[in-house]
Scaffold this motif. Sequence first.
Motif, PDB file in Angstrom:
ATOM      1  N   GLU A   1       0.859  -1.465   0.050  1.00 51.22           N
ATOM      2  CA  GLU A   1      -0.023   0.003   0.117  1.00 51.22           C
ATOM      3  C   GLU A   1       1.001   1.372  -0.073  1.00 51.22           C
ATOM      4  O   GLU A   1       0.387   2.503  -0.481  1.00 51.22           O
ATOM      5  N   GLY A   2       1.910   1.317   0.589  1.00 51.95           N
ATOM      6  CA  GLY A   2       2.923   2.266   0.687  1.00 51.95           C
ATOM      7  C   GLY A   2       3.276   2.873   2.114  1.00 51.95           C
ATOM      8  O   GLY A   2       2.637   2.418   2.880  1.00 51.95           O
ATOM      9  N   ASP A   3       4.359   3.700   2.193  1.00 54.53           N
ATOM     10  CA  ASP A   3       4.744   4.184   3.443  1.00 54.53           C
ATOM     11  C   ASP A   3       3.472   5.027   4.117  1.00 54.53           C
ATOM     12  O   ASP A   3       3.064   6.030   3.359  1.00 54.53           O
ATOM     13  N   PRO A   4       3.306   4.674   5.374  1.00 56.04           N
ATOM     14  CA  PRO A   4       2.068   5.352   6.157  1.00 56.04           C
ATOM     15  C   PRO A   4       2.465   7.109   5.928  1.00 56.04           C
ATOM     16  O   PRO A   4       1.585   7.762   5.959  1.00 56.04           O
ATOM     17  N   GLU A   5       3.394   7.383   6.236  1.00 62.72           N
ATOM     18  CA  GLU A   5       4.000   8.823   6.357  1.00 62.72           C
ATOM     19  C   GLU A   5       3.764   9.470   5.220  1.00 62.72           C
ATOM     20  O   GLU A   5       3.119  10.604   4.967  1.00 62.72           O
ATOM     21  N   LEU A   6       4.185   8.913   4.072  1.00 66.59           N
ATOM     22  CA  LEU A   6       4.151   9.397   2.576  1.00 66.59           C
ATOM     23  C   LEU A   6       2.593   9.557   2.493  1.00 66.59           C
ATOM     24  O   LEU A   6       2.050  10.686   1.828  1.00 66.59           O
ATOM     25  N   ARG A   7       1.639   8.645   2.767  1.00 66.58           N
ATOM     26  CA  ARG A   7       0.320   8.608   2.675  1.00 66.58           C
ATOM     27  C   ARG A   7      -0.383   9.516   3.027  1.00 66.58           C
ATOM     28  O   ARG A   7      -1.384  10.258   2.554  1.00 66.58           O
TER      29      ARG A   7
ATOM     30  N   ALA B   1      -5.247   8.649   4.615  1.00 62.27           N
ATOM     31  CA  ALA B   1      -4.002   7.910   4.313  1.00 62.27           C
ATOM     32  C   ALA B   1      -4.625   6.562   3.531  1.00 62.27           C
ATOM     33  O   ALA B   1      -4.197   6.069   2.588  1.00 62.27           O
ATOM     34  N   ASP B   2      -5.731   5.909   4.044  1.00 60.14           N
ATOM     35  CA  ASP B   2      -6.093   4.687   3.826  1.00 60.14           C
ATOM     36  C   ASP B   2      -6.803   4.622   2.346  1.00 60.14           C
ATOM     37  O   ASP B   2      -7.215   3.669   1.879  1.00 60.14           O
ATOM     38  N   ASP B   3      -7.262   5.942   2.128  1.00 55.73           N
ATOM     39  CA  ASP B   3      -7.787   6.318   0.511  1.00 55.73           C
ATOM     40  C   ASP B   3      -6.582   5.952  -0.525  1.00 55.73           C
ATOM     41  O   ASP B   3      -7.329   5.949  -1.708  1.00 55.73           O
ATOM     42  N   LEU B   4      -5.495   5.792  -0.261  1.00 57.32           N
ATOM     43  CA  LEU B   4      -4.260   5.944  -1.034  1.00 57.32           C
ATOM     44  C   LEU B   4      -3.471   4.718  -1.413  1.00 57.32           C
ATOM     45  O   LEU B   4      -3.267   4.070  -0.409  1.00 57.32           O
ATOM     46  N   LEU B   5      -3.252   4.724  -2.483  1.00 59.67           N
ATOM     47  CA  LEU B   5      -2.116   3.327  -2.897  1.00 59.67           C
ATOM     48  C   LEU B   5      -0.811   4.248  -3.714  1.00 59.67           C
ATOM     49  O   LEU B   5      -1.173   4.901  -4.613  1.00 59.67           O
ATOM     50  N   VAL B   6       0.406   4.275  -2.923  1.00 59.53           N
ATOM     51  CA  VAL B   6       1.549   4.592  -3.741  1.00 59.53           C
ATOM     52  C   VAL B   6       1.834   3.822  -4.854  1.00 59.53           C
ATOM     53  O   VAL B   6       1.862   2.522  -4.724  1.00 59.53           O
TER      54      VAL B   6
END
Length: 409
Positions: A87-93, A109-114
Amino acid sequence: MLSAASAPTNATSSTPSAPVPATASRLADVGSSPVREILALTARPEVISFAGGLPAPELFDIDGIRAAYDRVLAENPQHALQYSTTEGDPELRTAVAARLSARGLPTDADDLLVTTGSQQALTLLTTALVEPGSVVLVEDPCYLAALQTFGFAGARVVPVPTDDQGLVPEALEEIAVREKATLLYIVPTFQNPTGRTLPAERRHAVAEAAARHGFWIIEDDPYGELRYDGERVPAIAAAPAAADRTVLLGSFSKVMAPGLRLGHLRAPAGLRRACVIAKQAADLHTSTIDQAAAARYLRDSDLDAHVAVMRAAYQERRDAMLEGLPAALPEGSRWNRPEGGMFIWATLPAGYDATALLQTAVGHEVAYVPGAPFFCGEPDPGAMRLSFTTHSAEEISEGLRRLAKSFVR
């Protein structure tokens, strides 16, 4: 000593060789990107190229990005160099979610995928949504790499007509009634290749059409922060009518650095989960250290201040190109004045062929991208895309003087 049975031999095998298997059939109808081929053609340093949609390298915040990598490697190298979650780095999301929310699109943040660039986001969505033969609607003209992506998936790509304000809602409605479309792909803000921005009322019409006719919207927004004039237009994803069927793609390529290859998608939960599974099959996850460095950069540096510097430089360059175009292009040519982004879309008068004239232009050590390859429908032979971001105002003026020589008859 080797026995006779084990001794090496130079004799050629009499067993006939079977032919090497062919490449997959999906490659047959998908060509290479004409823009990439033109960039290779114009790689000579003496050529002033308006062809590539490249950020200005002298504007990269090299010191800030270097400091971010140094801090990540000094403070938590074991994490930065290890495998990570898909899903990606939590801080970045979290940081991306905050930036989207500040622009009027509430996001967690949980709406996003890096993703590895927003191009991968488009590929993942195509994997998740498009079957061979599925109908994909696109603006005409359209971003070239999107056409490649849909072509690889075996989609039936249907062009939607545009005018000087972008996609025409009445045409979309007529096509949506006729075709059972899976999705519409659109770049509504400072579109590539035309630089056009879709007005708010047309965005609402697009959202309502998707709700009525049941197709997904992929809203690609790589240029949205590069606005020089006018007021920000709300994202299609913010329209309530299509909130459950709109995916927003974003990227750090144009505002931080394209070499980071960092993008993201914001999607409803079910589709986002499907994209996570597709990404696991593609690359497991985007580079851990690059994500961590980007997150650290966003924590320690002022990206908005850096983007403001970029906007000021790009606006000066856009204005230099607009000022020089009347003398550079033949009488009767037309061009737009984009409010932001990286491109001006010009059209030569009848009788001129921008593709045929490119070699002449390169001979005068200047380059552009002919508009014809961007069309999914009937191409306009006189269309051309001019990028103004990579060169200084002085270089742009000189490039346009060279370009004028290409049209001398």
